[in-house]
Design a protein around this motif. Structure first.
Motif, PDB file in Angstrom:
ATOM      1  N   LYS A   1       0.807  -1.351   0.017  1.00  0.00           N
ATOM      2  CA  LYS A   1       0.035  -0.015   0.098  1.00  0.00           C
ATOM      3  C   LYS A   1       0.814   1.153  -0.114  1.00  0.00           C
ATOM      4  O   LYS A   1       0.730   2.083  -0.853  1.00  0.00           O
ATOM      5  CB  LYS A   1      -0.969  -0.073   1.341  1.00  0.00           C
ATOM      6  CG  LYS A   1      -1.786   1.284   1.314  1.00  0.00           C
ATOM      7  CD  LYS A   1      -2.822   1.125   2.461  1.00  0.00           C
ATOM      8  CE  LYS A   1      -3.696   2.194   2.336  1.00  0.00           C
ATOM      9  NZ  LYS A   1      -4.505   2.226   3.671  1.00  0.00           N
ATOM     10  N   GLN A   2       1.785   1.328   0.680  1.00  0.00           N
ATOM     11  CA  GLN A   2       2.814   2.425   0.977  1.00  0.00           C
ATOM     12  C   GLN A   2       3.596   2.840  -0.258  1.00  0.00           C
ATOM     13  O   GLN A   2       3.911   3.697  -0.834  1.00  0.00           O
ATOM     14  CB  GLN A   2       3.611   2.495   2.334  1.00  0.00           C
ATOM     15  CG  GLN A   2       2.769   2.631   3.648  1.00  0.00           C
ATOM     16  CD  GLN A   2       3.741   2.797   4.623  1.00  0.00           C
ATOM     17  OE1 GLN A   2       4.848   2.939   4.705  1.00  0.00           O
ATOM     18  NE2 GLN A   2       2.821   2.939   5.961  1.00  0.00           N
TER      19      GLN A   2
ATOM     20  N   ASN B   1      -6.404  -0.546  -7.844  1.00  0.00           N
ATOM     21  CA  ASN B   1      -7.820  -0.109  -7.375  1.00  0.00           C
ATOM     22  C   ASN B   1      -7.662  -0.200  -5.915  1.00  0.00           C
ATOM     23  O   ASN B   1      -8.519   0.067  -5.216  1.00  0.00           O
ATOM     24  CB  ASN B   1      -8.820  -1.208  -7.703  1.00  0.00           C
ATOM     25  CG  ASN B   1      -9.007  -1.413  -9.404  1.00  0.00           C
ATOM     26  OD1 ASN B   1      -8.685  -0.424  -9.971  1.00  0.00           O
ATOM     27  ND2 ASN B   1      -9.193  -2.261  -9.923  1.00  0.00           N
ATOM     28  N   GLU B   2      -6.398  -0.130  -5.297  1.00  0.00           N
ATOM     29  CA  GLU B   2      -6.350  -0.112  -3.821  1.00  0.00           C
ATOM     30  C   GLU B   2      -7.522  -0.925  -2.838  1.00  0.00           C
ATOM     31  O   GLU B   2      -7.925  -0.578  -1.835  1.00  0.00           O
ATOM     32  CB  GLU B   2      -6.625   1.446  -3.438  1.00  0.00           C
ATOM     33  CG  GLU B   2      -5.433   2.178  -4.117  1.00  0.00           C
ATOM     34  CD  GLU B   2      -5.062   3.374  -3.370  1.00  0.00           C
ATOM     35  OE1 GLU B   2      -4.629   3.587  -2.192  1.00  0.00           O
ATOM     36  OE2 GLU B   2      -5.698   4.724  -3.878  1.00  0.00           O
ATOM     37  N   ASP B   3      -7.410  -2.156  -3.527  1.00  0.00           N
ATOM     38  CA  ASP B   3      -8.319  -3.113  -2.655  1.00  0.00           C
ATOM     39  C   ASP B   3      -7.404  -4.002  -1.944  1.00  0.00           C
ATOM     40  O   ASP B   3      -7.198  -4.964  -2.158  1.00  0.00           O
ATOM     41  CB  ASP B   3      -9.151  -3.976  -3.751  1.00  0.00           C
ATOM     42  CG  ASP B   3     -10.240  -5.056  -3.086  1.00  0.00           C
ATOM     43  OD1 ASP B   3     -10.079  -5.030  -1.844  1.00  0.00           O
ATOM     44  OD2 ASP B   3     -10.912  -5.674  -3.889  1.00  0.00           O
ATOM     45  N   TYR B   4      -7.193  -3.492  -0.881  1.00  0.00           N
ATOM     46  CA  TYR B   4      -6.095  -4.008   0.259  1.00  0.00           C
ATOM     47  C   TYR B   4      -6.662  -5.204   0.898  1.00  0.00           C
ATOM     48  O   TYR B   4      -5.975  -6.178   1.228  1.00  0.00           O
ATOM     49  CB  TYR B   4      -5.364  -3.021   1.185  1.00  0.00           C
ATOM     50  CG  TYR B   4      -4.844  -2.040   0.271  1.00  0.00           C
ATOM     51  CD1 TYR B   4      -3.638  -2.177  -0.528  1.00  0.00           C
ATOM     52  CD2 TYR B   4      -5.213  -0.639   0.329  1.00  0.00           C
ATOM     53  CE1 TYR B   4      -3.292  -1.173  -1.091  1.00  0.00           C
ATOM     54  CE2 TYR B   4      -4.798   0.397  -0.732  1.00  0.00           C
ATOM     55  CZ  TYR B   4      -3.486   0.207  -1.157  1.00  0.00           C
ATOM     56  OH  TYR B   4      -3.062   1.190  -1.947  1.00  0.00           O
TER      57      TYR B   4
ATOM     58  N   LYS C   1      -2.013  -7.010  -9.578  1.00  0.00           N
ATOM     59  CA  LYS C   1      -1.611  -5.543  -9.896  1.00  0.00           C
ATOM     60  C   LYS C   1      -2.698  -4.355 -10.009  1.00  0.00           C
ATOM     61  O   LYS C   1      -2.665  -3.672  -9.729  1.00  0.00           O
ATOM     62  CB  LYS C   1      -1.036  -5.394 -11.367  1.00  0.00           C
ATOM     63  CG  LYS C   1      -0.351  -3.951 -11.817  1.00  0.00           C
ATOM     64  CD  LYS C   1      -0.028  -3.862 -13.130  1.00  0.00           C
ATOM     65  CE  LYS C   1      -1.243  -3.935 -14.305  1.00  0.00           C
ATOM     66  NZ  LYS C   1      -0.989  -4.037 -15.558  1.00  0.00           N
ATOM     67  N   ASP C   2      -3.829  -5.220 -10.633  1.00  0.00           N
ATOM     68  CA  ASP C   2      -5.156  -4.513 -10.644  1.00  0.00           C
ATOM     69  C   ASP C   2      -5.820  -4.125  -9.220  1.00  0.00           C
ATOM     70  O   ASP C   2      -6.214  -2.992  -9.072  1.00  0.00           O
ATOM     71  CB  ASP C   2      -6.235  -5.043 -11.518  1.00  0.00           C
ATOM     72  CG  ASP C   2      -5.757  -5.069 -13.310  1.00  0.00           C
ATOM     73  OD1 ASP C   2      -4.886  -4.075 -13.488  1.00  0.00           O
ATOM     74  OD2 ASP C   2      -6.260  -5.995 -13.854  1.00  0.00           O
ATOM     75  N   LEU C   3      -5.600  -5.125  -8.374  1.00  0.00           N
ATOM     76  CA  LEU C   3      -5.994  -4.890  -6.884  1.00  0.00           C
ATOM     77  C   LEU C   3      -5.348  -3.820  -6.241  1.00  0.00           C
ATOM     78  O   LEU C   3      -5.836  -2.786  -5.711  1.00  0.00           O
ATOM     79  CB  LEU C   3      -5.997  -6.161  -6.070  1.00  0.00           C
ATOM     80  CG  LEU C   3      -6.528  -7.509  -6.491  1.00  0.00           C
ATOM     81  CD1 LEU C   3      -6.339  -8.521  -5.743  1.00  0.00           C
ATOM     82  CD2 LEU C   3      -8.219  -7.234  -6.460  1.00  0.00           C
TER      83      LEU C   3
ATOM     84  N   VAL D   1       5.693  -0.332  -6.705  1.00  0.00           N
ATOM     85  CA  VAL D   1       5.380  -1.761  -7.039  1.00  0.00           C
ATOM     86  C   VAL D   1       4.412  -2.155  -8.307  1.00  0.00           C
ATOM     87  O   VAL D   1       4.784  -2.882  -9.083  1.00  0.00           O
ATOM     88  CB  VAL D   1       4.566  -2.261  -5.608  1.00  0.00           C
ATOM     89  CG1 VAL D   1       4.186  -3.584  -6.044  1.00  0.00           C
ATOM     90  CG2 VAL D   1       5.418  -2.378  -4.430  1.00  0.00           C
ATOM     91  N   VAL D   2       3.529  -1.234  -8.499  1.00  0.00           N
ATOM     92  CA  VAL D   2       2.658  -1.362  -9.675  1.00  0.00           C
ATOM     93  C   VAL D   2       3.651  -1.153 -10.967  1.00  0.00           C
ATOM     94  O   VAL D   2       3.527  -1.950 -11.795  1.00  0.00           O
ATOM     95  CB  VAL D   2       1.582  -0.288  -9.828  1.00  0.00           C
ATOM     96  CG1 VAL D   2       0.956  -0.256 -11.091  1.00  0.00           C
ATOM     97  CG2 VAL D   2       0.467  -0.381  -8.704  1.00  0.00           C
TER      98      VAL D   2
END
Lengths: 285, 285
Positions: free
Chosen positions: A232-233, B258-261, B253-255, A238-239
């Motif tokens: 997240k951070q 989309n920030e679906d942590y 990568k898509d998660l 990372v992407v």
């Protein structure tokens, strides 16, 4: 000497073990949100006693070794509670967000941002081991923002437990570490997923998987609680690494589809020089 | 006992070392297209003497341990040259093509198709080590097509060097092995490529890469000469595993995008059960 370890897992716990060995007179106090982990750490002799945030004013060192999202909340609170001569360091795998979080903190000079490049795929107090940091690299960010006397105090400790010091700005750290650590974890998790999804009968995997498979999926044992906030951070970096990795895999797949075996050979041959890079890593061990 | 090893590298050489230890009276003859490798193998004591194809008629065992494309040519020639009581086995990482290549050979019953799941990322005679096969699995294909007495002779040898035997049809072998071995090699090569392309200054990698990175890219040291023909022979299966792997990486990568942590956490947690699978592998070691 009084040491506080906040978050007694692999990194904090292993540091505690090394410090207790180096400085037998030191008292290592443990603080952990997980009471079970705290008691386990005391029972295992990883820390001596349970500590309280109120007592941090008497601390020489405070090691903040919690998931990076928790560190964003805990570190400012720790800086509020410490004494003037306390040096605080945090050991997470992302550095820019934490450095920003305390950039304007009145106690910023009592903090040194670090990332010890050491660890295993295990977690919790039972994962703590002696000598984990011997010959490993400790990356220190924004060293100039830490009070000079406290820098020295911290560096002496890092060197005493066997670490090599490297200085880097937080953004460069986060960018590079995405390639050499964060991406490896995702490649490993997704490799594990791909095989598990396919091989419903695990016995087939037991029988056919060798040390090569084991080596590439080892990191898929890692803790989601630790890694989700890291991703997240460091999301943008990372992407980016994932996009490059996926594009390289897709290109390799296309070479196979087109049966361009000369190019496939060259691809592998050109990556073989990773040998020298890995030898570099081995030398550090 | 007279043993011929054709292609004296990691697998053939390690088998020679174990056989010489088990049967001190055995003579191990080496044949290798690379004269330098042959002389090195003799100098290292991996084999006793240089052998000739013409002498195979006197062989008890012939181990064909060459790249899988070379095996397609060498194996039929070996079968022509052997005696009636000679048992020949081949140890490559693909099994369907080789089984097809000799399916109608008059000497098919003198051949047993095997894949010892053992190895390292190293190659050549100097990579040969004692005890490489201890506790490892040997997958045997189409056992019913090998003369019973010769099956017994081969199985006694495999068990003597410590291998567990598993029987599988060639197509199933090639399908499963694509997931637990071939895919791991490509993921490792492409991970190495991604990082090398990015990190022009290798020192940065030295300093920042830890044991996790090392573990995931270790297989990128592997020999292109060995692996290109494996990918060629198992092309359809390997492309399929790559498509599934790429799709899992893309979804991850898509998660992230989309920030679906919560989903990212679940992804990792569900793959954590790879721990038990790896424990299964470790038990075999």
């Amino acid at each position: 000497m009084k040491i506080y370890v906040i978050g007694i897992g692999l990194i904090g716990g292993s540091m505690a073990l090394d410090i207790k060995k180096l400085y037998p007179e030191a008292t290592v106090c443990g603080i952990d949100a997980n009471e079970g982990h705290l008691q386990e750490a005391i029972a295992l002799g990883v820390v001596d006693v349970a500590g309280k945030m109120e007592d941090l004013t008497t601390a020489d060192f405070v090691i903040v070794s919690v998931p990076v999202d928790v560190a964003m909340v805990v570190l400012p609170a720790v800086l509020e509670a410490i004494g003037d001569d306390t040096i605080v360091f945090e050991v997470g795998s992302t550095k820019a967000p934490i450095c920003e979080a305390v950039a304007n903190h009145p106690r910023r000079r009592n903090f040194i941002a670090t990332h010890p490049i050491a660890g295993t795929e295990f977690s919790g107090p039972s994962a703590a081991i002696h000598g984990l940091f011997q010959g490993k690299t400790n990356i220190i960010c924004e060293v100039e923002r830490t009070a000079f006397k406290l820098q020295e105090k911290a560096l002496d400790l890092f060197k005493a437990i066997g670490m090599r010091i490297r200085y880097m700005d937080p953004k460069s750290h986060d960018k590079h570490i995405a390639y050499v650590s964060h991406l490896s974890h995702i490649s490993s998790f997704m490799l594990g997923k791909t095989v598990i999804n396919k091989e419903k009968h695990e016995q087939d995997i037991f029988d056919m998987a060798g040390s090569g498979f084991e080596s590439t999926v080892r990191l898929a044992k890692s803790s989601p609680a630790m890694w989700t906030p890291i991703f997240k951070q460091n999301r943008k970096q990372v992407v980016k690494t994932l996009e490059e990795y996926i594009s390289n895999l897709t290109q390799f797949k296309d070479l196979l589809i087109n049966e361009d075996y000369a190019a496939i050979y060259e691809e592998m041959e050109s990556v073989n020089r990773i040998k020298e890079i890995l030898n570099g890593i081995n030398i550090k061990k």
